[in-house]
Structure formats: C-alpha cells, structure tokens
Design an enzyme around this catalytic site. Structure first.
Site, PDB file in Angstrom:
ATOM      1  CD  GLU A   1      -3.038  -1.050   0.576  1.00  0.00           C
ATOM      2  OE1 GLU A   1      -3.171  -0.075  -0.195  1.00  0.00           O
ATOM      3  OE2 GLU A   1      -3.883  -1.942   0.683  1.00  0.00           O
TER       4      GLU A   1
ATOM      5  CB  CYS B   1      -1.847   6.982   1.255  1.00  0.00           C
ATOM      6  SG  CYS B   1      -3.156   6.122   2.134  1.00  0.00           S
TER       7      CYS B   1
HETATM    8  P1  NAP Z   1       8.237   5.153   4.670  1.00  0.00           P
HETATM    9  O1  NAP Z   1       9.376   6.024   4.955  1.00  0.00           O
HETATM   10  O2  NAP Z   1       8.243   4.367   3.434  1.00  0.00           O
HETATM   11  O3  NAP Z   1       8.074   4.187   5.946  1.00  0.00           O
HETATM   12  C1  NAP Z   1       7.067   3.214   6.007  1.00  0.00           C
HETATM   13  C2  NAP Z   1       7.597   2.002   6.731  1.00  0.00           C
HETATM   14  O4  NAP Z   1       8.563   1.364   5.903  1.00  0.00           O
HETATM   15  C3  NAP Z   1       8.332   2.336   8.023  1.00  0.00           C
HETATM   16  O5  NAP Z   1       8.114   1.319   8.954  1.00  0.00           O
HETATM   17  C4  NAP Z   1       9.774   2.376   7.584  1.00  0.00           C
HETATM   18  O6  NAP Z   1      10.674   2.147   8.633  1.00  0.00           O
HETATM   19  C5  NAP Z   1       9.792   1.244   6.592  1.00  0.00           C
HETATM   20  N1  NAP Z   1      10.861   1.338   5.603  1.00  0.00           N
HETATM   21  C6  NAP Z   1      11.418   2.441   5.059  1.00  0.00           C
HETATM   22  N2  NAP Z   1      12.346   2.106   4.158  1.00  0.00           N
HETATM   23  C7  NAP Z   1      12.390   0.748   4.131  1.00  0.00           C
HETATM   24  C8  NAP Z   1      13.160  -0.193   3.407  1.00  0.00           C
HETATM   25  N3  NAP Z   1      14.068   0.182   2.515  1.00  0.00           N
HETATM   26  N4  NAP Z   1      12.927  -1.502   3.628  1.00  0.00           N
HETATM   27  C9  NAP Z   1      12.017  -1.908   4.506  1.00  0.00           C
HETATM   28  N5  NAP Z   1      11.260  -1.061   5.235  1.00  0.00           N
HETATM   29  C10 NAP Z   1      11.440   0.256   5.044  1.00  0.00           C
HETATM   30  O7  NAP Z   1       6.878   5.948   4.613  1.00  0.00           O
HETATM   31  P2  NAP Z   1       6.333   6.984   5.671  1.00  0.00           P
HETATM   32  O8  NAP Z   1       7.023   8.279   5.440  1.00  0.00           O
HETATM   33  O9  NAP Z   1       6.353   6.415   7.029  1.00  0.00           O
HETATM   34  O10 NAP Z   1       4.799   7.060   5.221  1.00  0.00           O
HETATM   35  C11 NAP Z   1       4.391   7.914   4.218  1.00  0.00           C
HETATM   36  C12 NAP Z   1       4.143   7.187   2.931  1.00  0.00           C
HETATM   37  O11 NAP Z   1       3.247   6.094   3.167  1.00  0.00           O
HETATM   38  C13 NAP Z   1       3.453   8.057   1.916  1.00  0.00           C
HETATM   39  O12 NAP Z   1       3.995   7.830   0.646  1.00  0.00           O
HETATM   40  C14 NAP Z   1       2.009   7.593   1.979  1.00  0.00           C
HETATM   41  O13 NAP Z   1       1.280   7.875   0.831  1.00  0.00           O
HETATM   42  C15 NAP Z   1       2.179   6.142   2.227  1.00  0.00           C
HETATM   43  N6  NAP Z   1       0.957   5.545   2.789  1.00  0.00           N
HETATM   44  C16 NAP Z   1       0.217   4.707   2.008  1.00  0.00           C
HETATM   45  C17 NAP Z   1      -0.964   4.167   2.484  1.00  0.00           C
HETATM   46  C18 NAP Z   1      -1.787   3.252   1.629  1.00  0.00           C
HETATM   47  O14 NAP Z   1      -2.646   2.572   2.162  1.00  0.00           O
HETATM   48  N7  NAP Z   1      -1.578   3.184   0.342  1.00  0.00           N
HETATM   49  C19 NAP Z   1      -1.390   4.472   3.773  1.00  0.00           C
HETATM   50  C20 NAP Z   1      -0.614   5.329   4.544  1.00  0.00           C
HETATM   51  C21 NAP Z   1       0.562   5.852   4.039  1.00  0.00           C
HETATM   52  P3  NAP Z   1      11.513   3.360   9.278  1.00  0.00           P
HETATM   53  O15 NAP Z   1      10.528   4.281   9.893  1.00  0.00           O
HETATM   54  O16 NAP Z   1      12.378   2.671  10.264  1.00  0.00           O
HETATM   55  O17 NAP Z   1      12.284   3.996   8.164  1.00  0.00           O
END
Ligand code: NAP
Length: 465
Positions: free
Chosen positions: A241, A275
């Site tokens: 997602e 998102c």
């Molecule tokens: P993020 O930086 O991608 O982090 C999300 C999760 O992924 C965190 O637990 C993060 O851990 C982990 N992560 C980051 N890099 C990783 C990697 N290379 N390998 C494995 N895990 C990794 O995103 P965010 O800033 O927290 O959230 C915002 C994003 O989420 C936006 O793009 C938003 O649109 C999206 N989102 C999508 C939905 C949906 O349902 N489609 C819902 C909510 C949010 P760390 O914190 O330790 O880096």
C-alpha cells in the site's frame, strides 16, 4: 545498532528512546511467532473472534489515552487521533464478525466431467476450496495512522489464523509497544502479535527467514520497492500500500458548496499526510474561479498549532524531514511560476500552513509527485476528457474523487479513472467493508473487505473421489 526515538513533533521534545533489537532478539521473536502458529492456526474462529472483540473493547474504553499518545507521537489533532482509535475498533469488530463466513470452506461440485486421454472420467465426489493461514506475516507500517494501519492489516491476518510481527515506523515506537500490549491484554496467546523494535535496514533479516511466509508494507514507493525486491529474492507473498497523488475533479454540475467543504477536509486530513488525501484539484474552467476563491478563504480561516488544543485544525508535520521535503516541493513550483493563493512558507518548528498553488507548469516534476503535507495543487481544464487525462497522468493510482451530477459523466469517470477506488460526489475514505488498495506505483493487493482477508491465506483446492 541504532535507536528508535519518539519525538513530539509539536515541541521537538524527546519522549522516549529504545535501542533497536539485536539479531538474537529478532530470532527469538520469529521463533516464537512460528511456534505459536502451529497451535494458533487450530484455534476455532469463535475464540479468535472473542479475543479480537476484546481488543475492540479495550480500544473503545481507552480511546482518550491512546488518542493522546498518537497525537503526542506524530502530531495529528487529538480529535482525529481519537477517531482513529474508534475506527481501529470498528475494523476489529468487522473481521471478528465476518472472518468465519469469508473463510468458510466452499464446495464447488464439478457437474460436467471431462474425459482425459485414457478415456477415464475425471470428476470428484467432493471438490472445492479450503482457506488456510500461511504462517508468520511481517507487517511494515507507517507513522501517519499508527493504530489504524496496523489494525487493518492485523485484524484479518490474525482472524485467518496467521501470526504477526510488526515493524512499525521508527518514530512511533511507543505506539508500536502499546499495540503489542493491547493484544496481550485482550488474551491473545504470546507470540500471536509481536512488535519488533527494528530499523528499516533490519527488515531484510526478517524477510529472508524461511519461517516468515509473507509481508505487507504500507509506506513510500522507495520502501515498497525495496521490500518487494527482498521478497522476490526469497519468494514471499507481499501486499504493498504505497503513495498516491489523488485527483479531486470538479465539473460544472457539481454542488460547489459541498465540493469545496469536502475538498478542504480531503486535502487537510491528518495534517495533509494521508495516502488518500486529495492532492490535485482538477477544476473545470466554468467553476475554477469561484472554487479557488472559496477554498482559499476556508484555508485562511484554519488554525494551525498545538494538536492537543481542541481549537486546532491543523497540527505539525510529523518530522522535520517531511517539512523540508514539502517546502522544497512548494518552492520548486513557485520558482517554476506557480501562483500562491495562501500559505507557501514554513511557520517555524514543524508547522506548515495550509497552502494553495495554481498555474502549475504541467512539465514541472512536482506536479506528478506525491506532496505529503497541507498543500493543494489546482489545475484548470476545459472539459471532462481533459480532466480524466490529467488525473491519469501521474505514476500513481490509489483513489480518485470526482464531482458531477451528470450520469454520463459519472459513468465515464468510474470507468476511465486509473485508481484503486473512485468516489463520485464524496471524499475517498477507507471503510472496513470495502476493499482498499492501489494500482500503478500505488502498490498492489488489497486490504479490508473480503479481498483483504484473502491476501495471506492459502486458497487450497481440495478434490476427493
Ligand atoms: P516510509 O518512509 O516508506 O516508511 C514506512 C515504513 O517502511 C516504516 O516502517 C519504515 O521504517 C519502513 N521502511 C522504510 N524504508 C524501508 C526499506 N528500505 N525496507 C524496509 N522497510 C522500510 O513511509 P512513511 O514516510 O512512514 O509514510 C508515508 C508514505 O506512506 C506516503 O507515501 C504515503 O502515501 C504512504 N501511505 C500509504 C498508504 C496506503 O494505504 N496506500 C497508507 C498510509 C501511508 P523506518 O521508519 O524505520 O524507516
């Protein structure tokens, strides 16, 4: 190894700090999840359902306490944090009630037997589908809805009989630990739901482990792509997602007053960090001027400040990095010639004002990116065809909202918008009863509804003669 640090984004104060698990702790958790799965998978639905309803009860009883924690840890307004806890209870009750029916064995009697090469008839006395859990599932979750995102993944996964390991975002470790305690207090056996306090880099070790059978990630494209690469290498099922740049299309027949009110809510939900927030407002030229004036006026009236203050409409962005990224995108657009109607520069700390930009050059890269903050990009189009073309012009395909009372336009929009969900005359919202997910670079697979619980099960064909 690093630390996971909880910082109040409204004040910059450090609230808590935890050392990340070492490899031995990770291995202990995986072993416990795997071992527990062997017995948990045989526990009847009625018992799992009773535990999950108890989780819902705890959430409802203590929503003020959990709401405050969410608000302190990532900055959303207290009212919206409490609403998030209530919605989390809803998804637990939904799957507690519906899972058994969704996963009931399905008989598929094959009445028309076919003759195989030897001439023997190939048919069964009994055939159909049995749904079985896969095992240990890893959930990698974001900070923006620290409770809701976890429950919408965990509730169906646990009802299906899987066990779950949560790797939450590094900036919400208190929420992550609270979630683990809630499942324990509700009576789920140890090992069914465990929080791993690990960094993003440590996810690789978990995914590589033979005992882990699948992974769900909600987050950015970069994180999704990284997890999918790992999962591909180890042949694990994934659900992703990811981000979105959802269009909000307004055509001349729309009820303008309601459309403007909804546009404001749809852009600013969660301080603009959702998102499925509407991010690009695609306005028919016949209504663009009054719509822009009304939206600008509403944005001006909003109060930015302390998320715990009930008068606050918009709290801080969750981290300093997010603010920098959002402001960088705004400044790039302004330099490229975009017009600022309201807002447009940081307010100090992690606070960013509700901002509206128009006259955005279409070739500007930011016009096609996700802007994860309280910033609305406005575009004007001559007709519905141009609106659809512009809406589909990003790499994302999460949600789309469109406003028109014309039935032909409604049908075209439903059919032609490239998105995982299309809402006509309403805001894109998740609902436990409706499948949720994206296409294109917004990810794949679905959460919620019947489709959500089928992601992490073995759809086993059974055939008996
Ligand atoms: P993020 O930086 O991608 O982090 C999300 C999760 O992924 C965190 O637990 C993060 O851990 C982990 N992560 C980051 N890099 C990783 C990697 N290379 N390998 C494995 N895990 C990794 O995103 P965010 O800033 O927290 O959230 C915002 C994003 O989420 C936006 O793009 C938003 O649109 C999206 N989102 C999508 C939905 C949906 O349902 N489609 C819902 C909510 C949010 P760390 O914190 O330790 O880096």
């Amino acid at each position: 190894m690093g630390h996971l640090v909880s910082i109040n984004p409204a004040t910059g104060e450090e609230l808590a700090r935890y050392p990340a698990f070492d490899s031995q702790q990770i291995q202990t958790c995986i072993a416990q999840a795997h071992e527990r799965f062997q017995s948990y998978r045989r526990i009847p639905f009625a018992q799992r359902s009773a535990w999950l309803k108890r989780v819902a009860g705890i959430l409802e009883e203590r929503k003020a306490e959990f709401g405050r924690l969410i608000s302190l840890e990532m900055g959303k307004t207290l009212a919206s944090a409490v609403a998030e806890v209530e919605k989390s209870a809803w998804v637990c009750r939904y799957y507690a009630e519906e899972a058994e029916g969704f996963l009931a064995e399905r008989s598929m009697l094959l009445r028309n037997a076919y003759a195989n090469a030897s001439g023997a008839e190939h048919f069964a006395s009994r055939s159909g589908i049995r749904y079985q859990p896969l095992g240990v599932i890893l959930a990698v979750m974001p900070w923006n809805f620290p409770f809701w995102q976890v429950f919408r993944c965990a509730a169906p996964a646990l009802m299906a009989g899987n066990t779950l390991l949560l790797k939450h975002a590094s900036n919400v470790p208190q929420s992550a630990l609270t979630l683990e305690r809630i499942f324990q207090e509700a009576g789920f056996p140890p090992g069914v739901f465990q929080t791993l306090l690990i960094t993003a880099a440590q996810v690789a070790e978990v995914v590589a482990d033979e005992r882990v059978r699948g992974a769900a990630l909600t987050g950015s494209e970069a994180a999704g792509s990284s997890l999918a690469r790992l999962a591909g290498q180890h042949l694990k099922k994934t659900v992703l997602e990811l981000g979105g740049s959802d269009p909000f299309i307004v055509l001349p027949s729309a009820d303008l007053e309601t459309a403007v009110t909804t546009a404001v809510a749809a852009r600013l939900i969660n301080n603009g960090q959702s998102c499925i927030a509407a991010k690009r407002f695609i306005l028919h030229r016949a209504i663009a001027e009054p719509f822009t004036a009304a939206m600008t006026e509403r944005f001006r009236q909003l109060k930015v400040g302390d998320p715990l203050d009930p008068q606050t409409d918009v709290g801080p962005l969750a981290t300093a990095n997010i603010l920098q990224e959002v402001d960088g995108q705004v400044q790039a657009l302004v330099q490229a010639g975009a017009k600022v109607h309201v807002g447009g520069s940081p307010l100090g700390g992690n606070f960013y004002p509700p901002t509206i930009l128009s006259e955005i050059p279409p070739d500007q890269p930011v016009a096609h990116q996700e802007v994860f903050g309280p910033v609305a990009l406005l575009f004007t189009v001559p007709d519905v065809s141009a609106a659809i073309e512009l809406a589909n012009s990003t790499p994302f395909g999460l949600g789309a909202s469109a406003w028109t009372t014309d039935p032909e336009e409604q049908e075209r929009l439903l059919e032609e918008l490239e998105a995982g969900s299309v809402f006509i005359n309403g805001m894109v919202k998740s609902d436990p009863r409706l499948p949720f997910g994206g296409i294109k670079r917004s990810g794949y697979g679905r959460e919620l509804g019947r489709e959500g619980i089928l992601e992490f099960v073995n759809v086993k064909t059974i055939w008996v003669k």
